[in-house]
Design an enzyme around this catalytic site. Structure first.
Site, PDB file in Angstrom:
ATOM      1  N   LYS A 195       0.847  -1.337  -0.157  1.00  0.00           N
ATOM      2  CA  LYS A 195      -0.069   0.070   0.059  1.00  0.00           C
ATOM      3  C   LYS A 195       0.863   1.273   0.006  1.00  0.00           C
ATOM      4  O   LYS A 195       0.411   2.463   0.636  1.00  0.00           O
ATOM      5  CB  LYS A 195      -0.902   0.099   1.178  1.00  0.00           C
ATOM      6  N   ASP A 230      -7.843  -6.967  10.673  1.00  0.00           N
ATOM      7  CA  ASP A 230      -9.214  -6.603  10.756  1.00  0.00           C
ATOM      8  C   ASP A 230     -10.397  -7.672  10.780  1.00  0.00           C
ATOM      9  O   ASP A 230     -11.373  -7.771  11.478  1.00  0.00           O
ATOM     10  CB  ASP A 230      -9.639  -5.736   9.634  1.00  0.00           C
TER      11      ASP A 230
END
Length: 510
Positions: A195, A230
């Site tokens: 990312k 997550d």
């Protein structure tokens, strides 16, 4: 009539016949071309077909791959990563806990107050901040000092001095959404950055330790006591609200799943785990693959042109990152057969220009003339006015791609349930008869998060329908899907609470 007039009449008649012949020929060719366009759709429907028998094959394949991944490292396309999380929130947690969610170019800090009764989240405060570009390529100390300083400012701003006893250390759950090799429930080694982050001195180091050192340097009394992703946070949030929650699935831009596994079933760590009972396993199920998955030429081309070919095959068929682009590729194929879309703009050939939210809007367009479809095609792909029959064709393409994705996701979920004996069959290695299993079927909850499921009505309906078809009408009512919100934030704080007094397991993988 004179000879000249006769010749003129004959000429006109011949010309009219030629024109008529040309027009008829064009109509015939156009009808043939239209049939080829329709055939593209029919071939797509056939290639994406997910009858229940095939879905059950996917269920079995998922369960088998899960088992293989628990036997040895590298034994399966599923990584089956250990999280060392044994203590999921029970609902009895009290007090104030913090979480830090770092998963991209922004990070969030949360402060969650728990009331000691299940589902009693008294309140939570959130602060979201961007990460300066230069820190994404700097040093680990610079990055975590910036985060720790922001964390300290947030604590001082939100916390009254009287609230916090000097003898009580604040507890923090850390959601870190980058590839990590977990070494305990609160520590893990960074494998690589993604990312846009390139911080070389961080690779190979314990991310929790780096954050803890920065917190100490900033004079903040806080302990990092949970390191998660997550998906694990979503499971924690689900279990806090409902103790029957055994698995969590995220279906959004990306996709992943985790679940509660018996520690004695994790053969690759047998004899090395010091805590009995259950452990949360992070499947990384986006990389699942099976010959039973209905793959088309569009999937093959998308994979070959992606930055990670031959990787994340399941994710490329079911997640929001890719569904819109599959539809775009089908539209290209149709436009090659017939100019039904008019002059084709170069934008049609731009990868991922047709994002999945736009695809969903076309799919769920309920206007009589499908004007939402026409507008999206015009604004996004620069198509001129599209005939209504072509708009209907595009909607059908969206439906085929979405239906396949949702039904495969459902098969994946049932695969998890099969592995742990919660699908009514008694489990992957069970020898119990089916009737006995059905009579003892326990209530089972799967926590789900992600915009593809929560915001895309038809996707959700197709997934729920497939769950019922695979499980059967007798078992399906015992399996409940519950939507969660903010597992990466609130879920991490809940794990900080449930781990505030727990022992930490550390193990070396064989």
């Amino acid at each position: 009539m004179g000879k000249v007039g006769l010749k003129l009449a004959v000429g006109c008649a011949v010309a009219a016949c030629v024109v008529a012949s040309v027009m008829v020929g064009r109509r015939v060719r156009r009808k043939r071309a239209w049939r080829r366009v329709v055939k593209v759709l029919e071939e797509l429907e056939e290639g994406c077909a997910t009858p229940v028998a095939r879905l059950r094959q996917v269920v079995d394949a998922m369960a088998v791959e899960m088992h293989a991944g628990l036997v040895s490292e590298g034994g399966s396309k599923l990584k089956m990563l250990l999280t060392f999380v044994h203590n999921l929130p029970s609902g009895s947690e009290e007090g104030t806990y913090y979480s830090l969610d770092l998963g991209g170019t922004n990070f969030r800090i949360l402060r969650v107050q728990l009331g000691g009764q299940r589902s009693a989240i008294i309140g939570h405060d959130v602060d979201r901040q961007p990460i300066p570009q230069h820190l994404m390529t700097g040093t680990s100390e610079e990055l975590f000092d910036f985060i720790a300083s922001s964390l300290k400012d947030f604590v001082e701003r939100e916390e009254n001095v009287s609230e916090h006893s000097q003898s009580e250390r604040r507890e923090l759950g850390f959601t870190f959404s980058f590839p990590v090799k977990q070494t305990s429930s609160s520590s893990g080694i960074l494998i690589k950055w993604t990312k846009g982050f390139v911080i070389e001195d961080m690779v190979g180091r314990d991310v929790s330790e780096c954050l803890q050192q920065a917190i100490s340097r900033n004079g903040l009394d806080m302990r990092v006591n949970a390191l998660i992703n997550d998906t694990v946070g979503t499971l924690a949030l689900g279990h806090y609200h409902d103790e029957d929650t055994v698995a969590a699935v995220i279906i959004g831009t990306g996709t992943n799943a985790c679940y509660l596994e018996r520690a004695d079933a994790i053969i690759k760590c047998q004899g090395l785990l010091t805590t009995p009972g259950d452990m949360v396993v992070n499947m990384e199920w986006g990389n699942f693959w099976s010959s039973h998955l209905p793959r088309t030429s569009y999937d093959i081309d998308l994979d070959a042109e992606s930055p990670n070919p031959n990787d994340q095959g399941f994710e490329k068929m079911i997640s929001g990152m890719y569904l819109g682009d599959i539809v775009r590729r089908v539209i290209i194929r149709m436009s090659e057969e017939l100019d039904v879309f008019g002059p084709v703009s170069s934008k049609l050939h731009v990868p991922f220009i047709l994002r999945t939210p736009l695809m969903a809007a076309m799919h769920e367009d309920d206007t009589p003339d499908l004007r939402e479809v026409a507008q999206i095609l015009r604004d996004t792909l620069e198509f001129p006015d599209i005939p209504q029959n072509v708009r209907k064709l595009v909607v059908r393409v969206c439906d085929v791609v979405t239906r396949r994705a949702a039904r495969l996701a459902a098969a994946g979920i049932v695969g998890i349930l099969k592995k742990i004996g919660r699908d009514g069959s008694g489990g992957i290695a069970s020898g119990k008869n089916e009737g006995a299993s059905r009579s003892k079927m326990r209530r089972t909850v799967v926590a789900v998060e992600g915009g593809l499921y929560t915001n895309y009505t038809l996707f959700r309906e197709y997934l729920n329908e497939a769950m019922t078809q695979i499980l059967g009408e007798e078992i399906a009512p015992s399996v409940i899907i519950k939507v969660m919100e903010d597992g990466s934030g609130i879920g991490a704080a809940l794990l900080a609470a449930s781990h505030s007094t727990s022992s930490v397991d550390t193990v070396q993988i064989l």
